[in-house]
Design a protein around this motif. Sequence first.
Motif, mmCIF file in Angstrom:
data_model
loop_
_atom_site.group_PDB
_atom_site.id
_atom_site.type_symbol
_atom_site.label_atom_id
_atom_site.label_comp_id
_atom_site.label_asym_id
_atom_site.label_seq_id
_atom_site.Cartn_x
_atom_site.Cartn_y
_atom_site.Cartn_z
ATOM 1 N N GLY A 10 0.846 -1.195 0.000
ATOM 2 C CA GLY A 10 0.000 0.000 0.000
ATOM 3 C C GLY A 10 0.876 1.237 0.000
ATOM 4 N N GLY A 15 2.216 4.347 3.604
ATOM 5 C CA GLY A 15 3.262 3.594 2.905
ATOM 6 C C GLY A 15 4.325 4.527 2.345
ATOM 7 N N GLU A 114 0.677 -3.909 -8.598
ATOM 8 C CA GLU A 114 -0.007 -5.208 -8.594
ATOM 9 C C GLU A 114 -1.052 -5.217 -7.489
ATOM 10 O OE1 GLU A 114 2.970 -8.341 -8.371
ATOM 11 O OE2 GLU A 114 4.141 -7.384 -9.958
ATOM 12 N N LYS A 115 -2.064 -6.022 -7.678
ATOM 13 C CA LYS A 115 -3.121 -6.106 -6.663
ATOM 14 C C LYS A 115 -2.727 -7.167 -5.631
ATOM 15 C CE LYS A 115 -8.127 -6.264 -6.321
ATOM 16 N NZ LYS A 115 -8.427 -7.329 -5.408
ATOM 17 N N ILE A 141 -3.105 -1.901 3.897
ATOM 18 C CA ILE A 141 -4.341 -2.280 3.196
ATOM 19 C C ILE A 141 -5.150 -3.281 4.021
ATOM 20 C CG2 ILE A 141 -3.281 -1.862 0.926
ATOM 21 C CD1 ILE A 141 -3.342 -4.879 0.519
ATOM 22 N N GLU A 242 -13.902 15.999 -4.096
ATOM 23 C CA GLU A 242 -13.423 14.793 -3.411
ATOM 24 C C GLU A 242 -14.468 14.302 -2.427
ATOM 25 O OE1 GLU A 242 -9.648 15.840 -1.586
ATOM 26 O OE2 GLU A 242 -10.561 15.914 0.391
ATOM 27 N N GLY A 244 -14.903 11.409 0.856
ATOM 28 C CA GLY A 244 -14.129 10.527 1.727
ATOM 29 C C GLY A 244 -14.952 9.985 2.881
ATOM 30 N N ILE A 264 0.329 -0.121 9.329
ATOM 31 C CA ILE A 264 0.575 1.323 9.424
ATOM 32 C C ILE A 264 -0.628 2.077 8.859
ATOM 33 C CG2 ILE A 264 3.103 1.238 9.466
ATOM 34 C CD1 ILE A 264 3.100 1.770 6.441
ATOM 35 N N TYR A 277 -8.485 12.943 12.136
ATOM 36 C CA TYR A 277 -7.178 13.399 11.644
ATOM 37 C C TYR A 277 -6.185 12.235 11.715
ATOM 38 C CZ TYR A 277 -8.523 18.271 11.221
ATOM 39 O OH TYR A 277 -9.121 19.439 10.812
ATOM 40 N N PHE A 279 -3.071 12.220 9.154
ATOM 41 C CA PHE A 279 -1.790 12.485 8.481
ATOM 42 C C PHE A 279 -0.680 12.777 9.504
ATOM 43 C CE2 PHE A 279 1.264 14.659 5.743
ATOM 44 C CZ PHE A 279 1.256 13.831 4.638
HETATM 45 C C1 LIG Z 1 -10.727 12.145 0.787
HETATM 46 C C2 LIG Z 1 -9.987 12.045 2.098
HETATM 47 C C3 LIG Z 1 -9.483 13.194 2.702
HETATM 48 C C4 LIG Z 1 -8.795 13.103 3.920
HETATM 49 N N1 LIG Z 1 -8.339 14.247 4.512
HETATM 50 C C5 LIG Z 1 -7.626 14.164 5.648
HETATM 51 C C6 LIG Z 1 -7.089 15.334 6.244
HETATM 52 O O1 LIG Z 1 -7.341 16.459 5.800
HETATM 53 N N2 LIG Z 1 -6.295 15.204 7.337
HETATM 54 C C7 LIG Z 1 -6.013 13.978 7.880
HETATM 55 O O2 LIG Z 1 -5.255 13.916 8.850
HETATM 56 N N3 LIG Z 1 -6.558 12.859 7.366
HETATM 57 C C8 LIG Z 1 -7.345 12.921 6.275
HETATM 58 N N4 LIG Z 1 -7.866 11.772 5.731
HETATM 59 C C9 LIG Z 1 -7.685 10.505 6.458
HETATM 60 C C10 LIG Z 1 -6.344 9.830 6.156
HETATM 61 O O3 LIG Z 1 -5.283 10.736 6.286
HETATM 62 C C11 LIG Z 1 -6.289 9.215 4.778
HETATM 63 O O4 LIG Z 1 -7.304 8.281 4.636
HETATM 64 C C12 LIG Z 1 -4.955 8.559 4.485
HETATM 65 O O5 LIG Z 1 -4.870 8.371 3.109
HETATM 66 C C13 LIG Z 1 -4.773 7.236 5.220
HETATM 67 O O6 LIG Z 1 -3.540 6.709 4.859
HETATM 68 P P1 LIG Z 1 -3.291 5.157 4.667
HETATM 69 O O7 LIG Z 1 -1.920 5.011 4.165
HETATM 70 O O8 LIG Z 1 -3.708 4.448 5.889
HETATM 71 O O9 LIG Z 1 -4.332 4.704 3.527
HETATM 72 P P2 LIG Z 1 -4.294 5.089 1.995
HETATM 73 O O10 LIG Z 1 -3.692 6.416 1.793
HETATM 74 O O11 LIG Z 1 -5.677 4.867 1.503
HETATM 75 O O12 LIG Z 1 -3.305 4.008 1.356
HETATM 76 C C14 LIG Z 1 -3.657 2.672 1.134
HETATM 77 C C15 LIG Z 1 -3.051 2.258 -0.205
HETATM 78 O O13 LIG Z 1 -3.286 0.868 -0.391
HETATM 79 C C16 LIG Z 1 -3.598 0.641 -1.753
HETATM 80 N N5 LIG Z 1 -4.355 -0.611 -1.814
HETATM 81 C C17 LIG Z 1 -5.556 -0.870 -1.251
HETATM 82 N N6 LIG Z 1 -5.913 -2.144 -1.502
HETATM 83 C C18 LIG Z 1 -4.919 -2.697 -2.236
HETATM 84 C C19 LIG Z 1 -4.699 -3.991 -2.786
HETATM 85 N N7 LIG Z 1 -5.565 -4.993 -2.628
HETATM 86 N N8 LIG Z 1 -3.561 -4.204 -3.477
HETATM 87 C C20 LIG Z 1 -2.641 -3.217 -3.637
HETATM 88 N N9 LIG Z 1 -2.801 -1.977 -3.133
HETATM 89 C C21 LIG Z 1 -3.916 -1.724 -2.436
HETATM 90 C C22 LIG Z 1 -4.387 1.874 -2.173
HETATM 91 O O14 LIG Z 1 -4.321 2.068 -3.575
HETATM 92 C C23 LIG Z 1 -3.666 2.975 -1.395
HETATM 93 O O15 LIG Z 1 -2.651 3.568 -2.159
HETATM 94 C C24 LIG Z 1 -8.593 11.831 4.539
HETATM 95 C C25 LIG Z 1 -9.139 10.699 3.938
HETATM 96 C C26 LIG Z 1 -9.833 10.797 2.750
HETATM 97 C C27 LIG Z 1 -10.434 9.535 2.166
#
Ligand SMILES: Cc1cc2nc3c(=O)[nH]c(=O)nc-3n(C[C@H](O)[C@H](O)[C@H](O)COP(=O)(O)OP(=O)(O)OC[C@H]3O[C@@H](n4cnc5c(N)ncnc54)[C@H](O)[C@@H]3O)c2cc1C
Length: 379
Positions: A10, A15, A114-115, A141, A242, A244, A264, A277, A279
Amino acid sequence: MEKYDIIITGAGAAGLSFAYKLAKDSFFDNKKILLLDKEEKSVNDKTWCFWSKENNIFPEIILKKWNKLLIRTSHKSQIFDINPYSYNLIKSSDFYRYVLKTLHSKKNFHFKTEKIEEIRTHGSVVTNKSIYHGEYIFNSIGNTIIKEREKVITLLQHFKGWEIQMERPVFNPEVATLMDFDIDQKGDCRFVYVLPYDEFTAMVEYTVFSENLLDRKEYNAELENYLNTKYNNQPYKILHEEFGVIPMSDFKYTSDVKNSIINIGTLGGATKASTGYTFYFIQKQIDHYIKQLKKSKIKKAFMPKFKYRLYDSVLLHVLKEKKVPAYTIFEDLFFKSEIKLVLKFLSENTNILEDIILMSKVNIPVFSRAMIRRFRELD
Ligand SMILES: Cc1cc2nc3c(=O)[nH]c(=O)nc-3n(C[C@H](O)[C@H](O)[C@H](O)COP(=O)(O)OP(=O)(O)OC[C@H]3O[C@@H](n4cnc5c(N)ncnc54)[C@H](O)[C@@H]3O)c2cc1C
């Protein structure tokens, strides 16, 4: 089977933040690292905002910063100076581009689009094309929305945002509206963010904390209504949209430390349950793991302190029970306390005395009952 020291499954906010920190630290130069994601990361799919005191979270790609925040309810509106904090905005497309450029300049980083189909406990990652083995797997993920589990409270923070351009100058680019509750609450907790980039352009987000999502059309109708009411039917153009959904849950997200599979991001508990929140907490979470990796190996999963898990759980309980209108909770917090203390508290950096000062401002009977209940039930 290809073997790696570290596989990052991910390549989203967590990531890539993790990969970036590994790339910037020469300690990891001899480690073979693989990043796997089902998508090429380039699309502007998220706008990330966070407050911080230090200027050390991707300062190069912060698009806009504000030192003044506005909070509004139906009968009160106040602009707060948050210095030395700033409220910062990063566009995900800038983040992906910036981090990937750094990673592509390093020979020890490898990428595959890749998935992922399965992550096995002995360290192999199965994708639609191959199988890889990693000494460590850092995974973001999986299902992050935990519902219908006994004693766990989960609400959803769901929102629709429009980046708009007005025909006339209407925004004050110095002030970001953090929460505007002066809208129909419809029995939930609903508010609007307005993040102005300049006098004409802003990201405007309609946000709801509730158990279920709205009909997609309702977000648009509410945004339209807000813009027409607040800006006197000024014509505008939608530049970007957007949508979410962020889990707000007191579920104990954890990792399989024994098998070196470390969750993570949201999956690893980086989303603050009471605010959504994430990030900022991702950066804390990653620092926690990098420190351990550099010492020897990962022995302890990242976990917010128990007191913050409890406070968040109490707030979720109060929001879910709806004994008091949700906006009054934020009104008590922001209008009766020093805002910098509130931001420090929400960043999980306060001491117990500061916690008590803040808690004395809320509705004590409602919060005390919730505290007793959640203290008994929280895992
Ligand atoms: C639209 C939106 C706005 C947000 N705004 C804020 C904000 O302003 N401030 C804040 O602090 N938080 C915010 N968030 C919450 C949080 O920060 C985000 O969701 C953040 O992207 C979470 O990070 P992550 O790495 O856990 O997940 P993600 O960023 O979603 O990363 C997961 C990754 O895994 C990949 N993936 C998933 N399934 C598979 C699979 N089967 N095979 C391969 N790859 C896969 C996806 O493509 C993605 O790239 C927001 C969330 C969203 C949805």
